[in-house]
Design a protein around this motif. Sequence first.
Motif, PDB file in Angstrom:
ATOM      1  N   GLU A 187     -41.960  45.171   0.352  1.00  0.00           N
ATOM      2  CA  GLU A 187     -41.175  46.245  -0.536  1.00  0.00           C
ATOM      3  C   GLU A 187     -40.532  47.539   0.363  1.00  0.00           C
ATOM      4  O   GLU A 187     -39.433  47.764   0.178  1.00  0.00           O
ATOM      5  N   LEU A 281     -38.587  38.749  -0.695  1.00  0.00           N
ATOM      6  CA  LEU A 281     -39.946  39.591  -1.734  1.00  0.00           C
ATOM      7  C   LEU A 281     -40.838  38.377  -2.690  1.00  0.00           C
ATOM      8  O   LEU A 281     -41.727  38.773  -3.205  1.00  0.00           O
ATOM      9  N   ARG A 287     -42.773  35.080   1.391  1.00  0.00           N
ATOM     10  CA  ARG A 287     -42.802  36.680   1.158  1.00  0.00           C
ATOM     11  C   ARG A 287     -42.977  37.386   2.433  1.00  0.00           C
ATOM     12  O   ARG A 287     -43.972  37.605   3.023  1.00  0.00           O
TER      13      ARG A 287
END
Length: 324
Positions: A187, A281, A287
């Motif tokens: 993030e 994400l 990821r």
Amino acid sequence: MSGEMGDKKMKMIIDVDTGIDDAQAIMMAVSRQDVDVIGITCVSGNVGIDQVCVNTLRVLKFCNRLDIPVFKGAASPFIVEGSLSQARYHHGNDGLGDVPDISPVPPGPSLLQSQGAVQALLELTNQHPGEITLVALAPLTNIALAVKLDAGFGRRLKHMVIMGGNIEGRGNVSSACAEFNFFSDPEGAYITLRELGCPISLVAWETCLHNALSWDWFDQWKTTDTPKARFNFCIIKNGVNRIRNVLKILRYRSCDPVAMAVAVDSSLVLESETMFCTVELQGKVTRGQMVVDWQNSMGGIPNVTVVTKIDLERFAKLMETMLL
């Protein structure tokens, strides 16, 4: 272009999770007469945040630069999924090769600034708008938090150089497809690339793989005999033994100094491409992987200049002179 324009020094902030390659990058920056490191911000990554701070002070003490302010930053990423990703397998339990500090009075937390890293980023960019090069060698948590607290933060930066991400889908650490810094805080990386708003140069994991130095050069480099050189070769000894003799890696690589070299002397960049990049994400396997729009098919505005090739002779010279 080197860091010096006339008599004006490049103002630099370095964001670190100080392991052995961060230490080398710091040594490279402070060895330059044309670079003014006005602050170092710390974030959890290679090791936990408290150890990162102590390691950073330890490096600065060896360089006789404890005048540079060091700020403690984020202890965890935006989203903690299971245990925090750390790199003790390469950097040692203490992040600096588990070499005892022989200083009579080792630097400790009392030398840290009382101000936090994110607030320091905001204040320093307010004090020097358009002048600061930010070199990010760690998970991008501090940077993303600064963006979220102040949307104008990135626009006050002159330039940002990131060591992180990947361009060929090669993973390291515990991810099949993501590079360590981006995997450690996907993030934070996503927010930084999407929202920062200043020119970004990025040195990816594969760029470091393809721009490594020969072991013949390393063996000659190792003959350097200065206090900084002795410190350098002590902290990298175990990691070098692992990659050279156990993993049988064919060349010596150290990622963060490549990014620092790009920051202090951008003219050593031989090949690069500016394009739209973002970060995955959601993927169970992917990821943290950097998504690079090589074909310009995603419709995003180009936001990252990806460095793919550097002048290795000039990079080697920077590695040599940083130990003198």
